[in-house]
Design a protein around this motif. Structure first.
Motif, PDB file in Angstrom:
ATOM      1  N   SER A 242       0.861  -1.178   0.000  1.00 35.10           N
ATOM      2  CA  SER A 242       0.000   0.000   0.000  1.00 35.10           C
ATOM      3  C   SER A 242       0.895   1.224   0.000  1.00 35.10           C
ATOM      4  O   SER A 242       1.577   1.498   0.985  1.00 35.10           O
ATOM      5  CB  SER A 242      -0.921   0.018   1.222  1.00 35.10           C
ATOM      6  OG  SER A 242      -1.584   1.267   1.329  1.00 35.10           O
ATOM      7  N   ALA A 243       0.895   1.954  -1.118  1.00 33.49           N
ATOM      8  CA  ALA A 243       1.761   3.130  -1.221  1.00 33.49           C
ATOM      9  C   ALA A 243       1.350   4.206  -0.231  1.00 33.49           C
ATOM     10  O   ALA A 243       2.200   4.852   0.395  1.00 33.49           O
ATOM     11  CB  ALA A 243       1.733   3.672  -2.652  1.00 33.49           C
ATOM     12  N   SER A 244       0.051   4.422  -0.063  1.00 33.85           N
ATOM     13  CA  SER A 244      -0.430   5.501   0.803  1.00 33.85           C
ATOM     14  C   SER A 244      -0.112   5.250   2.267  1.00 33.85           C
ATOM     15  O   SER A 244       0.056   6.188   3.043  1.00 33.85           O
ATOM     16  CB  SER A 244      -1.935   5.702   0.620  1.00 33.85           C
ATOM     17  OG  SER A 244      -2.645   4.537   0.992  1.00 33.85           O
ATOM     18  N   LYS A 245      -0.021   3.971   2.654  1.00 35.67           N
ATOM     19  CA  LYS A 245       0.224   3.615   4.057  1.00 35.67           C
ATOM     20  C   LYS A 245       1.659   3.161   4.303  1.00 35.67           C
ATOM     21  O   LYS A 245       2.016   2.800   5.431  1.00 35.67           O
ATOM     22  CB  LYS A 245      -0.733   2.508   4.502  1.00 35.67           C
ATOM     23  CG  LYS A 245      -2.203   2.893   4.435  1.00 35.67           C
ATOM     24  CD  LYS A 245      -3.077   1.726   4.850  1.00 35.67           C
ATOM     25  CE  LYS A 245      -4.568   2.082   4.762  1.00 35.67           C
ATOM     26  NZ  LYS A 245      -5.412   0.915   5.105  1.00 35.67           N
ATOM     27  N   GLN A 248       3.776   5.018   7.037  1.00 32.32           N
ATOM     28  CA  GLN A 248       3.173   4.826   8.359  1.00 32.32           C
ATOM     29  C   GLN A 248       3.449   3.415   8.869  1.00 32.32           C
ATOM     30  O   GLN A 248       3.774   3.201  10.043  1.00 32.32           O
ATOM     31  CB  GLN A 248       1.655   5.066   8.287  1.00 32.32           C
ATOM     32  CG  GLN A 248       0.963   5.065   9.646  1.00 32.32           C
ATOM     33  CD  GLN A 248       1.429   6.187  10.545  1.00 32.32           C
ATOM     34  OE1 GLN A 248       1.635   7.314  10.095  1.00 32.32           O
ATOM     35  NE2 GLN A 248       1.630   5.887  11.827  1.00 32.32           N
ATOM     36  N   ARG A 271       4.427   9.809  -4.825  1.00 32.93           N
ATOM     37  CA  ARG A 271       3.315  10.035  -3.892  1.00 32.93           C
ATOM     38  C   ARG A 271       3.485  11.389  -3.194  1.00 32.93           C
ATOM     39  O   ARG A 271       4.598  11.924  -3.097  1.00 32.93           O
ATOM     40  CB  ARG A 271       3.281   8.932  -2.833  1.00 32.93           C
ATOM     41  CG  ARG A 271       2.975   7.541  -3.356  1.00 32.93           C
ATOM     42  CD  ARG A 271       1.570   7.389  -3.847  1.00 32.93           C
ATOM     43  NE  ARG A 271       0.588   7.620  -2.788  1.00 32.93           N
ATOM     44  CZ  ARG A 271      -0.730   7.527  -2.977  1.00 32.93           C
ATOM     45  NH1 ARG A 271      -1.216   7.240  -4.175  1.00 32.93           N
ATOM     46  NH2 ARG A 271      -1.562   7.732  -1.975  1.00 32.93           N
ATOM     47  N   GLU A 275       2.577  12.049   2.946  1.00 34.76           N
ATOM     48  CA  GLU A 275       2.442  10.672   3.432  1.00 34.76           C
ATOM     49  C   GLU A 275       3.724  10.175   4.092  1.00 34.76           C
ATOM     50  O   GLU A 275       3.701   9.167   4.807  1.00 34.76           O
ATOM     51  CB  GLU A 275       2.075   9.747   2.271  1.00 34.76           C
ATOM     52  CG  GLU A 275       0.696  10.031   1.698  1.00 34.76           C
ATOM     53  CD  GLU A 275       0.405   9.196   0.465  1.00 34.76           C
ATOM     54  OE1 GLU A 275      -0.735   9.277  -0.039  1.00 34.76           O
ATOM     55  OE2 GLU A 275       1.314   8.469  -0.012  1.00 34.76           O
ATOM     56  N   TYR A 276       4.822  10.854   3.846  1.00 30.18           N
ATOM     57  CA  TYR A 276       6.094  10.432   4.447  1.00 30.18           C
ATOM     58  C   TYR A 276       6.058  10.689   5.949  1.00 30.18           C
ATOM     59  O   TYR A 276       5.603  11.741   6.419  1.00 30.18           O
ATOM     60  CB  TYR A 276       7.250  11.197   3.812  1.00 30.18           C
ATOM     61  CG  TYR A 276       8.572  10.940   4.487  1.00 30.18           C
ATOM     62  CD1 TYR A 276       9.205   9.706   4.373  1.00 30.18           C
ATOM     63  CD2 TYR A 276       9.180  11.930   5.262  1.00 30.18           C
ATOM     64  CE1 TYR A 276      10.417   9.465   5.004  1.00 30.18           C
ATOM     65  CE2 TYR A 276      10.391  11.700   5.887  1.00 30.18           C
ATOM     66  CZ  TYR A 276      11.003  10.464   5.757  1.00 30.18           C
ATOM     67  OH  TYR A 276      12.191  10.230   6.389  1.00 30.18           O
TER      68      TYR A 276
END
Length: 528
Positions: A242-245, A248, A271, A275-276
């Motif tokens: 999952s790129a967005s997560k 995290q 991205r 999100e980093y």
């Protein structure tokens, strides 16, 4: 930091089987986390127990030595437990892409002649439909609950078989012709690859390897899983990438190492930086190919110190890598991989001409490999197995050259060469150059027949969302960066490209698609 050999010597010797290496690591790291999955962890001792329970369940299902069991699931601890349990029984795990459609799944399950399938709940309807019409109906089990409630009355699992040369896994390649081949590997091959990965990434017992690649992929099984086991380290399983997560997850799990493929690295670079998540512990990334921009973004913006490029295939995992301590040559495939123990030889590599003779540095030919980490063959395909070897050397089908420093450099797949006016043009080079255009999401070049004989170049281009680009602008981009003979004649703007299960562009499908030529603009006709 311990040397790779010092890491291996922390543990008692093993017998070349998954069961013996797991016992070896548990003897020292009994209470250390081995598998972490969505907030739950299993120590080495607990994994030993879970594997014993899984083996008991599989024996009750009638699984015996030589049987094949399909696993069609997102990454899940039950897949690891099943893998170890099947290996202990002398049986074979056949991992299947959970995104397969009915016909794709049916082909693999039928070709592998599985006796049972462990699948995720989401994949169950596909598996049920795929099993219809098979010679015998396999038993089915859900991965989420496969080994959860094991009754006390169930017979105890037998002692694991002691046969390091027993086949333990089939890896179905995406292939270049449409029908995947079942690559067979032994337990010894798998564990040697894991030990090699300890050297490749200088894994430490306190490393935490984040596994976002699927467990039907050679990278996840032979590098992340086997590498974690060999180092006595921790494997953090994520169901999928999952790129967005991603950042995290890296921060929350304390991951120190992750393996990627080019597509995943590229996505992360593009991205939103919001999100980093700073303050992570990620230190090492293994993957390929990495260009200068990849190094810059991950080291300077994402603060990951070490990126290691390597090369391998389902048939020959872990053949090359850039040395961990250096020197590094960006974009190279690296040097022949080494085992932590200098007494154990790993990959030998040569560049061979069409006549089979080895070529000197600087000359392009086919990369051939001789290594103990090699497939046992293609299941039920003796002809293809014989064709894959020449005098003990595996024929990769990749064109490459070696420089004076013994670094190897990829040129193209032999089947990705476009022959134009007597010259060989690399489709991969065109893909990369056009893919670097800021408006382009993905590009793929293929040969199409020329009126003059040989080939013309057709490139299919997918634009980034919201972007526009004229066909001629793509040609001009190439003219500014490539020799005139490499500028494509035909350009097609398409919504998407076909991909293999391992995210490579399926150029064999493009070559079979007659509509692609019809969609393309003939720039020669436009300018004439």
């Amino acid at each position: 930091m311990l040397t790779p050999l010092e890491v291996l010597k922390l543990y008692p010797p093993h017998g070349g089987t998954l069961a013996s290496m797991l016992r070896s690591r548990a003897a020292v790291a009994n209470d250390r986390e081995f598998i972490v999955y969505q907030g739950r962890s299993y120590t080495y001792a607990q994994v030993l127990e879970e594997v014993r329970r899984a083996a008991a369940v599989l024996v009750a299902k009638g699984v015996k030595e030589g049987d094949r069991v399909g696993v069609m699931s997102l990454n899940h601890p039950s897949s690891v437990f099943a893998f170890f349990a099947l290996a202990g029984l002398g049986a074979v795990m056949v991992p299947v892409n959970p995104d397969y459609g009915v016909e794709e799944a049916r082909y693999v399950l039928n070709h592998a002649e599985v006796c049972g399938v462990i699948c995720s709940e989401a994949a169950l309807p596909t598996v049920q439909a795929a099993c219809e019409g098979l010679a015998s109906m396999p038993w089915l089990m859900l991965s989420e609950t496969a080994f959860v409630d094991v009754p006390d009355s169930l017979a105890a699992a037998p002692e694991p078989l002691d046969n390091p040369d027993a086949t333990c896994v089939f890896i179905y390649t995406s292939g270049t012709t449409g029908f995947p081949k079942g690559v067979m590997h032994s337990q010894r091959s798998l564990l040697t690859a894991g030990e090699g990965f300890v050297a490749r990434m200088h894994l430490q017992p306190d490393d935490r390897l984040l596994c976002v690649l699927p467990l039907f992929h050679i990278n996840a099984i032979f590098y992340s899983l086997a590498g974690s086991l060999a180092a006595g380290a921790t494997l953090i399983l994520e169901p999928k990438f999952s790129a967005s997560k991603f950042w995290q997850t890296v921060k929350e799990t304390g991951a120190t190492e992750v393996n990627t493929i080019a597509a995943a690295s590229s996505i992360l670079m593009r991205r939103p930086r919001s999100e980093y998540v700073p303050g992570h512990r990620l230190q090492k990334i293994y993957g390929a190919p990495f260009d200068e921009e990849t190094f810059r973004v991950f080291q300077d913006e994402f603060h990951v110190a070490t990126l290691i490029e390597g090369y391998g295939m389902s048939e020959i995992p872990g053949a090359l890598n850039n040395p961990f301590p250096g020197p590094h040559k960006v974009r190279s495939m690296g040097q022949p991989s080494r085992h932590p123990d200098p007494a154990v030889s790993l990959a030998e590599l040569r560049i061979a001409g069409d006549d089979g003779q080895f070529l000197p540095p600087g000359q392009v030919g086919e990369l051939v490999v001789r290594t103990p980490i090699v497939m046992q063959g293609y299941f039920r395909d003796e002809a293809q197995t014989r064709a894959a070897f020449r005098d003990g050397w595996f024929l990769t089908g990749d064109l490459a050259y070696v420089d004076e420093d013994n670094f190897f450099w990829f040129v193209a797949r032999k089947k990705d060469i476009i022959r134009k006016r007597g010259e060989n043009i690399s489709g991969a080079e065109l893909d990369r150059v056009i893919g670097n255009h800021p408006s382009v999401l993905e590009a793929a070049a293929i040969p199409v027949p020329s009126e003059l004989g040989e080939d013309e170049i057709l490139v299919a281009v997918v634009l980034r969302p919201g972007m526009t680009l004229a066909h001629e602008e793509i040609a001009q981009w190439c003219r500014e960066r490539l020799a005139a003979i490499k500028v494509p004649r035909y350009v097609a703007l398409v919504d998407s490209l076909p991909h293999t299960p391992t995210h490579r562009v399926a150029k064999f499908k493009m070559r079979e698609d007659a509509s692609l030529r019809a969609k393309a603009v003939d720039l020669q006709a436009v300018t004439s």
